[in-house]
Enzyme design. Structure first.
Site, PDB file in Angstrom:
ATOM      1  N   GLN A  89       3.067  10.220   0.972  1.00 18.55           N
ATOM      2  CA  GLN A  89       4.368   9.551   1.057  1.00 18.55           C
ATOM      3  C   GLN A  89       5.224   9.778  -0.173  1.00 18.55           C
ATOM      4  OE1 GLN A  89       2.641   5.554   2.329  1.00 18.55           O
ATOM      5  NE2 GLN A  89       4.587   5.598   3.420  1.00 18.55           N
ATOM      6  N   GLU A 112      -2.828   3.321   5.772  1.00 22.42           N
ATOM      7  CA  GLU A 112      -2.714   4.312   4.697  1.00 22.42           C
ATOM      8  C   GLU A 112      -3.636   5.511   4.942  1.00 22.42           C
ATOM      9  OE1 GLU A 112       0.068   1.793   3.233  1.00 22.42           O
ATOM     10  OE2 GLU A 112      -0.314   3.910   2.885  1.00 22.42           O
ATOM     11  N   CYS A 131       6.586   0.612   8.003  1.00 20.70           N
ATOM     12  CA  CYS A 131       6.213   1.635   7.030  1.00 20.70           C
ATOM     13  C   CYS A 131       7.418   1.979   6.169  1.00 20.70           C
ATOM     14  CB  CYS A 131       5.705   2.871   7.769  1.00 20.70           C
ATOM     15  SG  CYS A 131       5.177   4.229   6.718  1.00 20.70           S
ATOM     16  N   LEU A 132       7.171   2.150   4.885  1.00 20.53           N
ATOM     17  CA  LEU A 132       8.269   2.487   3.981  1.00 20.53           C
ATOM     18  C   LEU A 132       8.900   3.828   4.335  1.00 20.53           C
ATOM     19  CD1 LEU A 132       6.791   1.302   0.576  1.00 20.53           C
ATOM     20  CD2 LEU A 132       8.524   0.180   1.962  1.00 20.53           C
ATOM     21  N   GLY A 178       0.821  -1.196   0.000  1.00 24.02           N
ATOM     22  CA  GLY A 178       0.000   0.000   0.000  1.00 24.02           C
ATOM     23  C   GLY A 178       0.858   1.249   0.000  1.00 24.02           C
ATOM     24  N   HIS A 204      -2.189   8.203   7.033  1.00 27.04           N
ATOM     25  CA  HIS A 204      -1.288   9.112   6.318  1.00 27.04           C
ATOM     26  C   HIS A 204      -2.049  10.324   5.766  1.00 27.04           C
ATOM     27  CE1 HIS A 204       2.632   7.198   6.269  1.00 27.04           C
ATOM     28  NE2 HIS A 204       2.104   6.037   5.940  1.00 27.04           N
TER      29      HIS A 204
END
Length: 243
Positions: free
Chosen positions: A118, A205, A162-163, A113, A208
């Protein structure tokens, strides 16, 4: 999505493998050494199978591919991760192109996702594929201007990553199911209920879009455990993002 792999590297206190994973394909994560050093008493378990919401699948190791299709994942504490995100009003080719590029970056990062903030686009847009497999296009989900309209009373706690926070994971409590209303790429409204793994990905997500990061939902004891990792990210990517 990984529960407790047999070959895990666990520091006595807590579990942090992005079990993110909620009720997804559990129990298959592989564990490897933590990219960022952790206190010996930490509860963090670093998974190679990072099922981090906007992170990774349970089979692939989290990677940072850099720029892909003109987009790159912003790292904490980048200010755009906390900025206000505008409603989408133009459902045009530019929006469709953005979602295609977001999916490309997500797959290149071994993610499941990704939210627009981001990638430096402060719009209320998120994409995900619970399969984490670019060949399974039918599983791709795009939500514009999503809104949670109902939540389960029941919750569960699973590990997330989380990336935008590479190198570590932490336990997060989420609702077991949620009901959502959103708009598709053609500007048409729809309703959807997500449960289990999909519900966890969506909630991560969705946060965010409100400038909320998964580390904000970690309990106080575990925040103390991950603070050294956050400090390293601040050192590497700039000040201003301390909890």
């Amino acid at each position: 999505v990984t529960m407790a792999p047999s070959s895990s590297v666990i520091a006595p206190t807590w579990i942090a493998a992005i079990a993110l994973l909620c009720a997804a394909p559990a129990a298959q994560g592989h564990v490897g050494p933590a990219p960022l050093s952790l206190p010996s008493s930490s509860r963090l378990r670093i998974h190679r199978a990072r099922v981090c919401l906007d992170a990774t699948t349970f089979e692939d190791e989290e990677v940072d591919p850099g720029e892909v299709a003109g987009l790159a994942v912003l790292k904490y504490p980048h200010p755009q991760l906390r900025a206000e995100n505008a409603e989408i009003s133009d459902f045009d080719d530019e929006l469709r192109d953005l979602t295609r590029r977001m999916f490309k970056l997500m797959y290149a990062s071994s993610g499941v996702g990704l939210a627009a903030p981001q990638v430096g686009v402060n719009k209320r847009l998120l994409v995900f594929n619970p399969e984490g497999d670019e060949r399974k296009i039918a599983s791709e989900i795009v939500l514009c201007n999503p809104l949670i309209v109902a939540r389960s009373e029941g919750t569960d706690v699973e590990e997330e990553g989380c990336l935008s926070f590479p190198g570590f994971t932490a336990d997060v409590e989420r609702n077991k199911w949620i009901k959502v209303k959103a708009t598709n790429l053609k500007g048409k409204p729809f309703n959807r209920k997500f449960t289990g793994w999909e519900a966890r990905i969506f909630q991560h997500e969705y946060d965010h879009l409100d400038g909320v990061l998964y580390v904000d939902r970690v309990n106080d004891d575990d925040k103390a455990v991950i603070k050294p990792n956050l400090d390293k990210l601040i050192t590497a990517h700039g000040p201003g993002g301390a909890l």
